[in-house]
Design an enzyme around this catalytic site. Structure first.
Site, PDB file in Angstrom:
ATOM      1  N   HIS A   1       0.855  -1.186   0.000  1.00  0.00           N
ATOM      2  CA  HIS A   1       0.000   0.000   0.000  1.00  0.00           C
ATOM      3  C   HIS A   1       0.897   1.244   0.000  1.00  0.00           C
ATOM      4  O   HIS A   1       0.713   2.178   0.778  1.00  0.00           O
ATOM      5  CB  HIS A   1      -0.935  -0.019   1.214  1.00  0.00           C
TER       6      HIS A   1
HETATM    7  C1  LIG Z   1      -0.351  -7.745  -4.434  1.00  0.00           C
HETATM    8  C2  LIG Z   1      -1.047  -6.429  -4.206  1.00  0.00           C
HETATM    9  C3  LIG Z   1      -2.306  -6.400  -3.612  1.00  0.00           C
HETATM   10  C4  LIG Z   1      -2.963  -5.180  -3.408  1.00  0.00           C
HETATM   11  N1  LIG Z   1      -4.239  -5.197  -2.931  1.00  0.00           N
HETATM   12  C5  LIG Z   1      -4.926  -4.045  -2.872  1.00  0.00           C
HETATM   13  C6  LIG Z   1      -6.299  -4.035  -2.510  1.00  0.00           C
HETATM   14  O1  LIG Z   1      -6.913  -5.093  -2.310  1.00  0.00           O
HETATM   15  N2  LIG Z   1      -6.949  -2.843  -2.434  1.00  0.00           N
HETATM   16  C7  LIG Z   1      -6.300  -1.662  -2.667  1.00  0.00           C
HETATM   17  O2  LIG Z   1      -6.919  -0.619  -2.522  1.00  0.00           O
HETATM   18  N3  LIG Z   1      -4.997  -1.650  -3.024  1.00  0.00           N
HETATM   19  C8  LIG Z   1      -4.306  -2.800  -3.163  1.00  0.00           C
HETATM   20  N4  LIG Z   1      -3.018  -2.770  -3.580  1.00  0.00           N
HETATM   21  C9  LIG Z   1      -2.385  -1.476  -3.894  1.00  0.00           C
HETATM   22  C10 LIG Z   1      -2.897  -0.862  -5.208  1.00  0.00           C
HETATM   23  O3  LIG Z   1      -3.012  -1.825  -6.217  1.00  0.00           O
HETATM   24  C11 LIG Z   1      -1.971   0.273  -5.653  1.00  0.00           C
HETATM   25  O4  LIG Z   1      -1.826   1.180  -4.588  1.00  0.00           O
HETATM   26  C12 LIG Z   1      -2.514   1.030  -6.875  1.00  0.00           C
HETATM   27  O5  LIG Z   1      -2.669   0.163  -7.972  1.00  0.00           O
HETATM   28  C13 LIG Z   1      -1.604   2.176  -7.252  1.00  0.00           C
HETATM   29  O6  LIG Z   1      -2.176   2.882  -8.325  1.00  0.00           O
HETATM   30  P1  LIG Z   1      -1.281   3.850  -9.213  1.00  0.00           P
HETATM   31  O7  LIG Z   1      -2.180   4.444 -10.238  1.00  0.00           O
HETATM   32  O8  LIG Z   1      -0.522   4.743  -8.337  1.00  0.00           O
HETATM   33  O9  LIG Z   1      -0.193   2.898  -9.901  1.00  0.00           O
HETATM   34  P2  LIG Z   1      -0.355   1.563 -10.751  1.00  0.00           P
HETATM   35  O10 LIG Z   1      -1.723   1.030 -10.685  1.00  0.00           O
HETATM   36  O11 LIG Z   1       0.759   0.665 -10.331  1.00  0.00           O
HETATM   37  O12 LIG Z   1      -0.106   2.052 -12.252  1.00  0.00           O
HETATM   38  C14 LIG Z   1       1.121   2.539 -12.733  1.00  0.00           C
HETATM   39  C15 LIG Z   1       1.206   2.207 -14.212  1.00  0.00           C
HETATM   40  O13 LIG Z   1       2.277   2.923 -14.807  1.00  0.00           O
HETATM   41  C16 LIG Z   1       2.958   2.072 -15.697  1.00  0.00           C
HETATM   42  N5  LIG Z   1       4.334   2.549 -15.830  1.00  0.00           N
HETATM   43  C17 LIG Z   1       5.283   2.587 -14.877  1.00  0.00           C
HETATM   44  N6  LIG Z   1       6.432   3.096 -15.371  1.00  0.00           N
HETATM   45  C18 LIG Z   1       6.192   3.375 -16.663  1.00  0.00           C
HETATM   46  C19 LIG Z   1       7.007   3.935 -17.703  1.00  0.00           C
HETATM   47  N7  LIG Z   1       8.290   4.291 -17.488  1.00  0.00           N
HETATM   48  N8  LIG Z   1       6.452   4.090 -18.927  1.00  0.00           N
HETATM   49  C20 LIG Z   1       5.150   3.733 -19.161  1.00  0.00           C
HETATM   50  N9  LIG Z   1       4.355   3.192 -18.203  1.00  0.00           N
HETATM   51  C21 LIG Z   1       4.873   3.034 -16.976  1.00  0.00           C
HETATM   52  C22 LIG Z   1       2.885   0.716 -15.029  1.00  0.00           C
HETATM   53  O14 LIG Z   1       3.113  -0.332 -15.975  1.00  0.00           O
HETATM   54  C23 LIG Z   1       1.476   0.729 -14.467  1.00  0.00           C
HETATM   55  O15 LIG Z   1       0.537   0.225 -15.394  1.00  0.00           O
HETATM   56  C24 LIG Z   1      -2.329  -3.967  -3.776  1.00  0.00           C
HETATM   57  C25 LIG Z   1      -1.059  -4.000  -4.359  1.00  0.00           C
HETATM   58  C26 LIG Z   1      -0.427  -5.211  -4.590  1.00  0.00           C
HETATM   59  C27 LIG Z   1       0.921  -5.215  -5.249  1.00  0.00           C
END
Ligand SMILES: Cc1cc2nc3c(=O)[nH]c(=O)nc-3n(C[C@H](O)[C@H](O)[C@H](O)COP(=O)(O)OP(=O)(O)OC[C@H]3O[C@@H](n4cnc5c(N)ncnc54)[C@H](O)[C@@H]3O)c2cc1C
Ligand SMILES: *[C@@H]1O[C@H](CO)[C@@H](O)[C@H](O)[C@H]1NC(C)=O
Ligand SMILES: *[C@@H]1O[C@H](CO)[C@@H](O)[C@H](O)[C@H]1NC(C)=O
Ligand SMILES: *[C@@H]1O[C@H](CO)[C@@H](O)[C@H](O)[C@H]1NC(C)=O
Ligand SMILES: *[C@@H]1O[C@H](CO)[C@@H](O)[C@H](O)[C@H]1NC(C)=O
Ligand SMILES: *[C@@H]1O[C@H](CO)[C@@H](O)[C@H](O)[C@H]1NC(C)=O
Length: 627
Positions: free
Chosen positions: A558
Site C-alpha cells: 500500500h
Molecule cells: C499484491 C497487491 C495487492 C494489493 N491489494 C490491494 C487491494 O486489495 N486494495 C487496494 O486498494 N490496493 C491494493 N493494492 C495497492 C494498489 O493496487 C496500488 O496502490 C494502486 O494500484 C496504485 O495505483 P497507481 O495508479 O498509483 O499505480 P499503478 O496502478 O501501479 O499504475 C502505474 C502504471 O504505470 C505504468 N508505468 C510505470 N512506469 C512506466 C514507464 N516508465 N512508462 C510507461 N508506463 C509506466 C505501469 O506499468 C502501471 O501500469 C495492492 C497491491 C499489490 C501489489
C-alpha cells in the site's frame, strides 16, 4: 498528421481486437482448469527481471510523432481514470503511454489466484534494497515490492479491496494543502461519482448516504459468507467491537470487505473506466511504450512532452497542454528524477542536470504486515473440489471470488493512536503450508518453516500497522532509465519505536481474539517454533515477539507518498493542491505518489478519487465555463 493518426491507430488496433474476443468468450470449467495449470507452472518457475532492458532501443535515432493535448504516463489505476474523464471532452486529444499490454485472460478474473499473477510477466518484479529493521527473515533481507504493468496497472494483480479511509483524513489533507476542496465534504461526491455500489451480502451494514450508484466502478461483497468471516465477526462482537460500514462515517470497527469486483469477477480499473469508452476518437492508447523522460524547457521550466521507447525505437511526443504523470509510486519519482526534478545532491551524484530541486522520493511509506502468526485449530474445513469452486466462480460466487480466504476485516485504534485514525488492521485467513507461499512472499525456508513450527490445520491472523510513522525512500541507481529504482521501505524504524509498539499490541489483540468464546470453539493453539535469529529471546516473551516482528513483517504494497502534495516545497511537498509539480509548468502528478498522509489501509478507492479530482481540476483550468 495523417501518418501519425495511422501510426497510432495501428498501435491501438491490437487492443480493440482483444476486447472483442473477450466479449465473445464464455469460459468453461475445463478451460479454466487448463489456465490454472499453466499459471501454476509459470508462477513456480518465473524469474523476475532485475531491470527494464527489454525496453531498450536498438539505436540512438529519435522519431517525432507529433502532438496531443494531454500525454498521460502510465495506464494504471490513476491513469485509466484520468484518461476516461479527460476524453469526455471531445476536442481534447489524449495519449496514454503504458509499458505493459492490455490483459484479457479469464484466469485474471479469478481473485482466488491473485498471488499467481504477481509471479508472472505482469509484474515488474521490484524488490527492496536489503533491510535492517523489517523483512529480516526474507531472502537477502529484501521485501518484495510488487507492482503490475499493463492497462489497469496494479489493479491487474491486487486484492480488489475497496476502502477510502477515515473522513477526517481528508480534512487533514485540506489543512496540509491549505485548500478546502480536499475536505471530506468536498471529496465525498467524487468517491460517490466513481462508485456503483451493490449490496450482495445482507449481513453487511451499509450507510447508503456514503455510497454512489451508477458510477464506473462496481462495488460489492463476496457471497456466500464463509465460515471464517462469520467467526471473525462473532469474535469481534464478543470483544465489544462494532460491526460497521468501514466506508461510512467511521472506519473503526469490524466489517466485511467491500470489493470492486463485478459479479465476483476481477474488474481492473481499466476494465471499469476505459473499456466502456474505447471507441472515443480522441482517446489514444499506446501499449508496450516505456517512458524514459519528460522533456522540460530549461529556461521556461515548461514540460513540453515525453520521450519513450517502443519495440526497439525511440519516439518523442509533444504535449500541447500538459503532461500527467501516473506511473505509480516507484516509477513516478523515478521518471521525475530522470527528468531533472529531485533532490539536488542525488541528481548531481547521478550526473543528471538539475531542473528543480525537490525532495522527490524522500517520504515513501508502506504499512508493515505480519502474515506469519499461524495458529493451529481443530476446525473442519468444507471439502470443495476445484471443479465445484470453478462452477461457483462461473456463477459469480464462492472462494475464488476473493483474494484472501476470508472477507472479515477489523480496523482498530491502538493505545498509541492520538487522533481518531485506525492504525491497526486485522484479517483472518485459512492457510496451508506451501512452497508457493515461500516464493510469493520471498521468505527464507528457515524462517517460514519455524513460523509454521508444529502448526497444523491453521489460520493466520494478519496484523497491519496502517498508520506508521517510519518512512523510506526511492532513489535512482544510475541515470540509466532502464535500471530499476532503488526502493528502501525502512519500515518499523522510527526512533521512538512507535511502529513496533503498535504491531506488538496487535499480537496481543490477536491472542485476545483467540480467547473469545467463538474462537475457543475451534480450539486455537500457537505451535510455532522459535525463529532463527530470535533464539536468544525467551520464547513468546515481549522481546521474542519484537524479534519475531522484525523477522516476519514485510511490505503490504500500500505504498504511497513518494511525491506528496502540500503547501510548501521547502517542507518536502512535491505537488500543490492542484497536483502541479512545484516550480515546473504543465506537469502534474496524480497517482499513489501524492498521498500526503496514510489513509489507513487499502488505497485504490482513494487513488481513484484523487484521479477524479485531478480530471475535474484540469477541466476547470482549461474550460473556464466549468467552475
Ligand atoms: C499484491 C497487491 C495487492 C494489493 N491489494 C490491494 C487491494 O486489495 N486494495 C487496494 O486498494 N490496493 C491494493 N493494492 C495497492 C494498489 O493496487 C496500488 O496502490 C494502486 O494500484 C496504485 O495505483 P497507481 O495508479 O498509483 O499505480 P499503478 O496502478 O501501479 O499504475 C502505474 C502504471 O504505470 C505504468 N508505468 C510505470 N512506469 C512506466 C514507464 N516508465 N512508462 C510507461 N508506463 C509506466 C505501469 O506499468 C502501471 O501500469 C495492492 C497491491 C499489490 C501489489
Ligand atoms: C541475493 O544476493 C545475492 C548476492 O548479492 C545475489 O546473488 C542474489 O541474486 C540475491 N537474490 C535475490 C533473490 O535477490
Ligand atoms: C526452499 O525450499 C524449496 C524446497 O526445498 C526450494 O525449492 C526453494 O528453492 C527454497 N527456497 C529458498 C529461498 O531457499
Ligand atoms: C545498480 O547498478 C549496478 C551497476 O550497473 C548493478 O550491478 C546493480 O544490479 C544495480 N542495482 C539494482 C538494484 O538494479
Ligand atoms: C474443537 O475444540 C473445541 C474446544 O476444545 C471443542 O469444543 C470442539 O468440539 C472441537 N471441535 C471439533 C470439530 O473437534
Ligand atoms: C514441536 O514438536 C516437537 C516434536 O514433537 C517438539 O519437540 C516441540 O517441543 C514442539 N514445539 C512446539 C513449539 O510446540
Amino acid at each position: 498528421m495523417e501518418l501519425i493518426k495511422l501510426f497510432i491507430s495501428i498501435l491501438i488496433f491490437g487492443s480493440l481486437k482483444v476486447e472483442e474476443v473477450k466479449c465473445a468468450t464464455t469460459a468453461t470449467v475445463e478451460e479454466l482448469e487448463r489456465l490454472i495449470e499453466a499459471a501454476t507452472i509459470e508462477a513456480n518457475s518465473y524469474e523476475f527481471p532485475t531491470n527494464a532492458r527489454i525496453y531498450q532501443p536498438e539505436n540512438n535515432e529519435i522519431e517525432d510523432i507529433g502532438s496531443f493535448d494531454f500525454v498521460i504516463i502510465g495506464g494504471g489505476v490513476a491513469g485509466s481514470v484520468i484518461a476516461s474523464r479527460l476524453s469526455e471532452i471531445r476536442k481534447w486529444s489524449i495519449l496514454v503511454l503504458e509499458a505493459g499490454t492490455v490483459v484479457n485472460s479469464e484466469f485474471n478474473a479469478m481473485l482466488g489466484y491473485t498471488a499467481f499473477l504477481a509471479l508472472s510477466d505482469l509484474s515488474w518484479g521490484f524488490r527492496s534494497v536489503p533491510q535492517t529493521t523489517a523483512c529480516l527473515g526474507f531472502v537477502n533481507q529484501s521485501c518484495r515490492a510488487f507492482r503490475a504493468r499493463g492497462m489497469g496497472g496494479t489493479s491487474l494483480i491486487n486484492g480488489a479491496v475497496y476502502e477510502r479511509g477515515m473522513p477526517s483524513t481528508f480534512d487533514e489533507w485540506a489543512d496540509i494543502t491549505n485548500d478546502p476542496t480536499w475536505s471530506y465534504d468536498n471529496v465525498l461526491p467524487l468517491f460517490k461519482k466513481s462508485e456503483d455500489f451493490h449490496l450482495r451480502n445482507p449481513n453487511t451494514p451499509v450507510e447508503w448516504e456514503y455510497h454512489g450508484r451508477g458510477g464506473y466502478l462496481n462495488v460489492e461483497q463476496k457471497i456466500p459468507e464463509d465460515f471464517m468471516t462469520t467467526l471473525f465477526l462473532q469474535g469481534h462482537r464478543e470483544l465489544g467491537t462494532d460491526i460497521i460500514d468501514y466506508n461510512g462515517r467511521s472506519q473503526l470497527g469490524a466489517s466485511i470487505f467491500q470489493l470492486y469486483t463485478k459479479n465476483g469477477r476481477r474488474q481492473s480499473v481499466y476494465d471499469a473506466f476505459l473499456t466502456p469508452v474505447l471507441r472515443r476518437q480522441n482517446l489514444n492508447i499506446m501499449t508496450e511504450s516505456y517512458v524514459t523522460k519528460i522533456n522540460i524547457n530549461k529556461l521556461t521550466k515548461r514540460a513540453k512532452g515525453v520521450t519513450f521507447t517502443r519495440h526497439g525505437r525511440t519516439f518523442r511526443v509533444n504535449a500541447a497542454k500538459e503532461v500527467i504523470l501516473t506511473a505509480g509510486v516507484f516509477q513516478t519519482p523515478q521518471i521525475l528524477m530522470l527528468s531533472g526534478i529531485g533532490p539536488k545532491e542525488h541528481l548531481l551524484d547521478m550526473g543528471i542536470n538539475v531542473i528543480e530541486d525537490l525532495e522527490v522520493g524522500s517520504k515513501l511509506k508502506d504499512d508493515p504486515i505480519c502474515q506469519a502468526l499461524y495458529i493451529s485449530t481443530n476446525m473442519t474445513r468444507p471439502v470443495e473440489t476445484l471443479e465445484g469452486r470453478l462452477q461457483q466462480f462461473l456463477n459469480g460466487e464462492g472462494s475464488l471470488t476473493q483474494a484472501y480466504s476470508t472477507s472479515g476485516v477489523a480496523f482498530q485504534k491502538s493505545q498509541f493512536e492520538e487522533q481518531n485514525y485506525a492504525d491497526m488492521e486485522f484479517l483472518a485467513a485459512t492457510v496451508q503450508r506451501s512452497a508457493f507461499d515461500v516464493r510469493y512472499a520471498g521468505w527464507t525456508n528457515e524462517t517460514y518453516d519455524a513460523a509454521w513450527g508444529n502448526n497444523t490445520n491453521a489460520i493466520a491472523i494478519n496484523i497491519h500497522n496502517v498508520n506508521p510513522r517510519s518512512s523510506g525512500t526511492v532513489r535512482l541507481n544510475s541515470s540509466d532509465p532502464f535500471d530499476y529504482p532503488l526502493i528502501d521501505f525502512n519500515m518499523m524504524s522510527d526512533p521512538e519505536g512507535h511502529d513496533m509498539a503498535v504491531l506488538y499490541e496487535g499480537i496481543n489483540r490477536v491472542f485476545d481474539l483467540l480467547r473469545t468464546p467463538s474462537f475457543q470453539k475451534i480450539n486455537p493453539e500457537y505451535r510455532g517454533s522459535p525463529l532463527p535469529g530470535c533464539e536468544d529471546q525467551q520464547f513468546m516473551s515481549r522481546e521474542y515477539w519484537y524479534c519475531f516482528l522484525r523477522q516476519t513483517c514485510t511490505a503490504s504494497f500500500h505504498v504511497r507518498g513518494t511525491c506528496p502534495m502540500g503547501a510548501d516545497p521547502s517542507e518536502g511537498a512535491i505537488v500543490d493542491s492542484r497536483l502541479r509539480v512545484f516550480g515546473v509548468r504543465k506537469l502534474r502528478v496524480a497517482d499513489s505518489s501524492v498521498l500526503p498522509t496514510s489513509m489507513s489501509g487499502h488505497p485504490v478507492g482513494t487513488i481513484i478519487m484523487i484521479a477524479e479530482k485531478a480530471a475535474e481540476t484540469i477541466k476547470s483550468d482549461y474550460l473556464p465555463y466549468i467552475s
